[in-house]
Design an enzyme around this catalytic site. Structure first.
Site, PDB file in Angstrom:
ATOM      1  CB  SER A  44      -1.186  55.263  73.023  1.00 25.76           C
ATOM      2  OG  SER A  44      -1.148  54.518  74.231  1.00 25.76           O
ATOM      3  CG  HIS A 249      -3.863  57.145  76.708  1.00 26.12           C
ATOM      4  ND1 HIS A 249      -4.920  56.263  76.702  1.00 26.12           N
ATOM      5  CD2 HIS A 249      -2.830  56.500  76.093  1.00 26.12           C
ATOM      6  CE1 HIS A 249      -4.546  55.139  76.099  1.00 26.12           C
ATOM      7  NE2 HIS A 249      -3.289  55.262  75.729  1.00 26.12           N
TER       8      HIS A 249
END
Length: 267
Positions: A44, A249
């Site tokens: 990711s 993230h």
């Protein structure tokens, strides 16, 4: 004719040795050819979760136009570009699902991998929901996995990349430390934040060593992310947020200002 990575290194060594023995004083370095065939692999952090702008055709892989591979490709316009990085990917997923575009003509490969193998998502969930003791125990388990098991998993991926694209420049990017320490009044305890940062350091150290042993380039993003961790005044990482998969993230700035310059310098 393309030279393999090992052959190119050997040739450079022989040239350098010959110059030294002949007394030549001028510095000689082979120009790096422009990469024209680029394959972006990984998890990711490479697909761009958290940055938004996802390709509707990428489904649960959440490949973003704002991710560093897409930004680099847009700026450099390689002759071919394959973006197979996928949210949630582990080393086994890279081996099974991401390597098809690689071939003997591939010039450049990028990858982030290993965090999910080490239990990144479960570790952060534990730390957020179960308190300091549970967090420290879970981080300790993850760090043991990184030291004992992850090296072999990375070797499998790196061997496969080398076998399919022996002439490619392979850039292995690391993960940033999540937290600026000493600056948070809410959320996880300072001990938990420090332990999570130490786990990130562990995975980067292991990844850098395995990458170097395969003749790959390791690209450390901690310098660009310094001052932009969670708890800083201008974070480039999401803390706990909605949608929940964005948590921990990189933001769009994290991709364009944290990852892209480091990759661009190494590519």
């Amino acid at each position: 004719m393309r030279l393999s990575r090992r052959a190119a290194t050997a040739s450079a060594f022989l040239v350098t040795t010959a110059l030294a023995l002949s007394g030549a004083s001028a510095a000689v370095s082979a120009p790096r050819p422009k990469a024209t065939d680029y394959v972006a692999l990984g998890d990711s952090y490479s697909s761009g979760v958290g940055a938004g702008g996802y390709d509707s055709g990428s489904g649960s892989c959440k490949r973003s136009a704002k991710a560093y591979p897409a930004l680099w490709a847009a700026a450099h316009k390689p002759a071919s570009y394959h973006f197979t990085a996928c949210s949630g990917a582990r080393t086994g997923d890279v081996l099974a699902n991401q390597l098809a575009p690689l071939n003997s003509g591939t010039d450049l490969v990028s990858i982030t991998i290993g965090g999910n193998d080490a239990g990144f998502a479960d570790t952060m969930t534990t730390c957020v929901l179960q308190g300091e003791t549970a967090c420290l125990n879970r981080v300790a388990t993850a760090r043991a996995y990184v030291r004992q098991t992850l090296p072999g998993k990375l070797d499998q991926v790196y061997d496969a990349i080398d076998g399919k694209a022996p002439a490619a420049r392979v850039v292995v990017l690391g993960y940033p430390r999540f937290y600026k320490l000493g600056n948070c009044s809410v959320g996880l305890s300072e001990k938990s934040r420090a332990a999570i940062n130490a786990a990130a350091d562990d995975i980067n150290a292991v990844t850098a060593k395995r990458a170097a042993d395969h003749g790959f380039t390791f690209a450390d993003v901690n310098k660009t992310f310094a001052g932009h961790e969670i708890c800083s005044s201008a974070p480039w990482l999401h803390s706990v947020t909605l949608p929940v998969e964005n948590s921990y993230h990189p933001t769009a700035n994290g991709q364009s200002k944290g990852y892209l310059p480091v990759f661009g310098s190494a590519a």
